[in-house]
Motif scaffolding. Structure first.
Motif, PDB file in Angstrom:
ATOM      1  N   THR A 106       0.826  -1.206   0.000  1.00 33.24           N
ATOM      2  CA  THR A 106       0.000   0.000   0.000  1.00 33.24           C
ATOM      3  C   THR A 106       0.866   1.265   0.000  1.00 33.24           C
ATOM      4  N   PHE A 107       2.041   1.188   0.608  1.00 32.04           N
ATOM      5  CA  PHE A 107       2.991   2.304   0.516  1.00 32.04           C
ATOM      6  C   PHE A 107       3.345   2.561  -0.945  1.00 32.04           C
ATOM      7  N   ILE A 108       3.608   1.482  -1.677  1.00 34.75           N
ATOM      8  CA  ILE A 108       3.967   1.604  -3.095  1.00 34.75           C
ATOM      9  C   ILE A 108       2.790   2.110  -3.917  1.00 34.75           C
ATOM     10  N   GLU A 165     -10.467  -8.501 -10.634  1.00 38.70           N
ATOM     11  CA  GLU A 165      -9.560  -8.828 -11.738  1.00 38.70           C
ATOM     12  C   GLU A 165      -9.431  -7.644 -12.696  1.00 38.70           C
ATOM     13  N   HIS A 166     -10.542  -7.000 -13.006  1.00 41.34           N
ATOM     14  CA  HIS A 166     -10.512  -5.854 -13.909  1.00 41.34           C
ATOM     15  C   HIS A 166      -9.826  -4.656 -13.256  1.00 41.34           C
ATOM     16  N   PHE A 167     -10.141  -4.434 -11.987  1.00 36.28           N
ATOM     17  CA  PHE A 167      -9.514  -3.352 -11.222  1.00 36.28           C
ATOM     18  C   PHE A 167      -7.995  -3.527 -11.184  1.00 36.28           C
ATOM     19  N   SER A 168      -7.546  -4.751 -10.911  1.00 39.27           N
ATOM     20  CA  SER A 168      -6.113  -5.038 -10.831  1.00 39.27           C
ATOM     21  C   SER A 168      -5.430  -4.840 -12.179  1.00 39.27           C
ATOM     22  N   ALA A 169      -6.134  -5.191 -13.248  1.00 44.53           N
ATOM     23  CA  ALA A 169      -5.555  -5.037 -14.592  1.00 44.53           C
ATOM     24  C   ALA A 169      -5.307  -3.569 -14.910  1.00 44.53           C
ATOM     25  N   VAL A 170      -6.241  -2.702 -14.527  1.00 43.01           N
ATOM     26  CA  VAL A 170      -6.054  -1.268 -14.764  1.00 43.01           C
ATOM     27  C   VAL A 170      -4.922  -0.728 -13.894  1.00 43.01           C
ATOM     28  N   ALA A 171      -4.878  -1.164 -12.631  1.00 42.00           N
ATOM     29  CA  ALA A 171      -3.797  -0.735 -11.737  1.00 42.00           C
ATOM     30  C   ALA A 171      -2.444  -1.170 -12.288  1.00 42.00           C
ATOM     31  N   GLN A 172      -2.388  -2.374 -12.870  1.00 42.44           N
ATOM     32  CA  GLN A 172      -1.158  -2.875 -13.485  1.00 42.44           C
ATOM     33  C   GLN A 172      -0.770  -2.002 -14.675  1.00 42.44           C
ATOM     34  N   ARG A 173      -1.737  -1.710 -15.532  1.00 41.23           N
ATOM     35  CA  ARG A 173      -1.443  -0.930 -16.737  1.00 41.23           C
ATOM     36  C   ARG A 173      -0.974   0.476 -16.397  1.00 41.23           C
ATOM     37  N   LEU A 174      -1.595   1.093 -15.387  1.00 34.44           N
ATOM     38  CA  LEU A 174      -1.215   2.455 -15.013  1.00 34.44           C
ATOM     39  C   LEU A 174       0.069   2.512 -14.191  1.00 34.44           C
ATOM     40  N   VAL A 183       0.154   1.615 -10.976  1.00 34.54           N
ATOM     41  CA  VAL A 183      -0.182   1.907  -9.578  1.00 34.54           C
ATOM     42  C   VAL A 183       0.334   0.794  -8.677  1.00 34.54           C
ATOM     43  N   TYR A 184       0.056  -0.444  -9.049  1.00 30.77           N
ATOM     44  CA  TYR A 184       0.602  -1.604  -8.339  1.00 30.77           C
ATOM     45  C   TYR A 184       0.667  -2.741  -9.343  1.00 30.77           C
ATOM     46  N   THR A 185       1.849  -3.333  -9.491  1.00 33.94           N
ATOM     47  CA  THR A 185       2.082  -4.271 -10.581  1.00 33.94           C
ATOM     48  C   THR A 185       2.622  -5.609 -10.080  1.00 33.94           C
ATOM     49  N   ARG A 243       9.296 -13.966 -11.634  1.00 33.01           N
ATOM     50  CA  ARG A 243       9.675 -13.021 -12.695  1.00 33.01           C
ATOM     51  C   ARG A 243       9.213 -13.533 -14.058  1.00 33.01           C
ATOM     52  N   LYS A 244       9.289 -14.837 -14.259  1.00 34.02           N
ATOM     53  CA  LYS A 244       8.865 -15.418 -15.538  1.00 34.02           C
ATOM     54  C   LYS A 244       7.357 -15.248 -15.722  1.00 34.02           C
ATOM     55  N   LEU A 245       6.602 -15.434 -14.627  1.00 34.04           N
ATOM     56  CA  LEU A 245       5.155 -15.248 -14.692  1.00 34.04           C
ATOM     57  C   LEU A 245       4.810 -13.792 -14.966  1.00 34.04           C
ATOM     58  N   GLU A 246       5.620 -12.910 -14.415  1.00 34.04           N
ATOM     59  CA  GLU A 246       5.405 -11.467 -14.619  1.00 34.04           C
ATOM     60  C   GLU A 246       5.530 -11.111 -16.098  1.00 34.04           C
ATOM     61  N   GLU A 247       6.512 -11.698 -16.780  1.00 30.02           N
ATOM     62  CA  GLU A 247       6.716 -11.434 -18.208  1.00 30.02           C
ATOM     63  C   GLU A 247       5.509 -11.901 -19.024  1.00 30.02           C
ATOM     64  N   ARG A 248       4.957 -13.063 -18.653  1.00 30.64           N
ATOM     65  CA  ARG A 248       3.775 -13.566 -19.353  1.00 30.64           C
ATOM     66  C   ARG A 248       2.578 -12.656 -19.137  1.00 30.64           C
ATOM     67  N   ALA A 249       2.454 -12.133 -17.923  1.00 36.11           N
ATOM     68  CA  ALA A 249       1.339 -11.239 -17.607  1.00 36.11           C
ATOM     69  C   ALA A 249       1.402  -9.975 -18.452  1.00 36.11           C
ATOM     70  N   GLN A 250       2.615  -9.461 -18.672  1.00 35.21           N
ATOM     71  CA  GLN A 250       2.774  -8.259 -19.481  1.00 35.21           C
ATOM     72  C   GLN A 250       2.381  -8.518 -20.930  1.00 35.21           C
ATOM     73  N   GLU A 251       2.709  -9.704 -21.444  1.00 39.20           N
ATOM     74  CA  GLU A 251       2.338 -10.051 -22.816  1.00 39.20           C
ATOM     75  C   GLU A 251       0.824 -10.152 -22.944  1.00 39.20           C
ATOM     76  N   LYS A 252       0.182 -10.752 -21.936  1.00 36.96           N
ATOM     77  CA  LYS A 252      -1.259 -10.920 -21.949  1.00 36.96           C
ATOM     78  C   LYS A 252      -1.968  -9.568 -21.897  1.00 36.96           C
ATOM     79  N   ALA A 253      -1.398  -8.629 -21.161  1.00 39.14           N
ATOM     80  CA  ALA A 253      -2.027  -7.321 -20.978  1.00 39.14           C
ATOM     81  C   ALA A 253      -2.117  -6.528 -22.280  1.00 39.14           C
TER      82      ALA A 253
END
Length: 355
Positions: A191-193, A272-281, A283-285, A327-337
Motif C-alpha cells: 500500500t505504501f507503493i 480482476e478488472h480493477f487489478s488489470a487497470v492498476a497494473q497498466r497504469l 499503480v501496483y504491478t 519473474r517469468k510469470l510477470e513477463e507472461r502477464a505483461q504479454e497478456k495485458a
C-alpha cells in the motif's frame, strides 16, 4: 491497511483524470442509476475451501507473551499521538469558511496478540487498536474527497464497500501471528507503493490535492511497514526455524489483496478488472509484488539463516528461489495485458476503461 479500500478509491479518482469529461456537480450521489444485480446471492457467498482457524502450536504462544516489553519499546514508537496525527479534514475544504464553494469547485475541475477485552492494556492490543485507528483515516479522507469531487458514482462505490464487508475475507493466516505479521508486512509495503505511485501520477496530471493526500497516506503506510518488518525481524531472531516455515507457508498461499472479493452488483470479475487497470497504469504491478518479496528476503537475511531443521532448509530454499520463478510469470502477464479489452466501470458512471 486491514480491509484496505484505499487503492480502490485512489484509482477511481485518478482514472477520471485520464479521460476528458464534463464537470460533474457535487451531488453525484443523485446520478446513480438503478441497476439490476446479476446475482443477488453472490455478495455473501465466500469461495468454498477448507478454512484453517488455528495453525500455530500452543507452545509458540509463549514467544509472543515474552515479546510484550520488546513491543512496547520497539513497536509502539511507530504510533503517533492522536493530537499529532493528521485528520481527513486537514486536507478538505472547511464547510464553515467563506471560500468553501470555491474550494469544492477547484476539486471538481482538477483531473498471540489478541485484544481479549477490546480494551486490553497489553502492548500488542495497544498497537493493534491504534494502528487500526490510524488506518481508518485513510478511507475516510479518500471517500470524502471523492464525494466532494462530484466526478464519481458514490452510490456504486458505497455499494462496493458494503458488498465487500459483507462477504468478508479469509487471508489464510489461520489466527497464526507468524503468518499474520508476514502478511501485514507485505501488505503495508504494497500500500505504501500503490499510494506513492498514485501520488506521482496525480501530480503528473495536475491534481496537486490528490497527490498530497496519497503522499501523506503513503507516509503512514511506510511507518506501519517499518513496525511490522521489525516484528518479523525479531521473530527470525527468536525462532528462525518457525519463522522461515511460516514465510514459506505464507508465500505458497500467496499474498491476496483484501479487496479480492469486491463486487459492485454488476461486474462478477471486478477485482480482476480493477487489478488489470492498476497494473497498466503502474499503480501496483506484478513486478512490485516480486520486488517486495525480494526486499523482505534480503531485509530478514533469509539466505543467511543457520541452525535450521531439514524442513526449515527446504522452506529457506523455496522462499529464496521464489522471486526468480515469479519473474517469468510477470513477463507472461505483461504479454497478456497487450491484448486486454475495454470494459465499463460502474464507479465512474459506466465509462469504458482499457484493462
Amino acid at each position: 491497511m486491514a480491509l484496505d479500500l484505499n487503492p480502490l478509491l485512489s484509482f477511481t479518482f485518478l482514472q477520471m483524470g485520464y479521460h476528458s469529461s464534463p464537470k460533474f456537480s457535487m451531488a453525484s450521489t443523485h446520478r446513480s442509476v438503478f441497476r439490476e444485480v446479476k446475482n443477488p446471492n453472490k455478495p455473501f457467498s465466500s469461495p468454498h475451501k477448507v478454512q484453517v482457524t488455528h495453525s500455530m502450536p500452543p507452545h509458540k504462544i509463549e514467544i509472543f507473551k515474552s515479546m510484550e516489553n520488546w513491543v512496547e519499546e520497539n513497536v509502539l514508537i511507530h504510533l503517533k499521538p492522536v493530537e499529532k496525527c493528521w485528520q481527513p479534514q486537514d486536507f478538505l475544504p472547511d464547510p464553515a469558511s467563506d471560500g468553501f464553494h470555491e474550494r469544492v469547485e477547484e476539486i471538481n475541475i482538477t483531473d498471540g496478540i489478541r485484544d481479549e477485552t477490546g480494551a486490553s492494556p497489553s502492548s500488542w492490543a495497544t498497537w493493534t487498536r491504534a494502528w487500526t485507528a490510524e488506518e481508518n483515516r485513510h478511507g475516510d479522507l479518500l471517500n470524502k474527497y471523492l464525494y466532494l469531487s462530484g466526478r464519481v458514482d458514490m452510490k456504486q462505490i458505497e455499494k462496493t464497500i458494503q458488498y465487500l464487508i459483507g462477504v468478508g475475507m479469509d487471508a489464510q493466516n489461520d489466527n497464526n501471528p507468524y503468518l499474520g505479521f508476514i502478511y501485514t508486512s507485505f501488505q503495508e509495503r504494497a500500500t505504501f507503493i500503490s499510494h506513492g505511485s498514485t501520488a506521482r501520477l496525480a501530480n503528473q496530471h495536475g491534481d496537486k490535492s490528490l497527490a498530497q493526500i496519497c503522499g501523506i497516506i503513503a507516509s503512514d503506510e511506510k511507518r506501519h511497514e517499518t513496525a511490522y518488518t521489525k516484528i518479523v525481524e525479531k521473530l527470525f531472531e527468536i525462532d528462525p526455524n518457525g519463522t522461515v516455515l511460516a514465510f514459506a507457508d505464507r508465500m505458497r498461499k500467496k499474498i491476496t489483496m483484501p479487496g479480492l472479493l469486491m463486487y459492485d452488483g454488476c461486474d462478477d470479475d471486478l477485482f480482476e478488472h480493477f487489478s488489470a487497470v492498476a497494473q497498466r497504469l503502474g499503480v501496483y504491478t506484478a513486478k512490485d509484488y516480486v520486488d517486495i518479496l525480494e526486499f523482505f528476503v534480503e531485509r530478514w537475511n533469509v539466505e543467511k539463516l543457520t541452525r535450521l531443521s531439514s524442513e526449515g532448509r527446504k522452506a529457506q530454499d523455496y522462499v529464496c528461489g521464489l522471486a526468480k520463478r515469479l519473474r517469468k510469470l510477470e513477463e507472461r502477464a505483461q504479454e497478456k495485458a497487450q491484448q486486454a479489452p475495454t470494459i465499463p466501470f460502474s464507479w465512474i458512471f459506466d465509462r469504458e476503461v482499457k484493462l
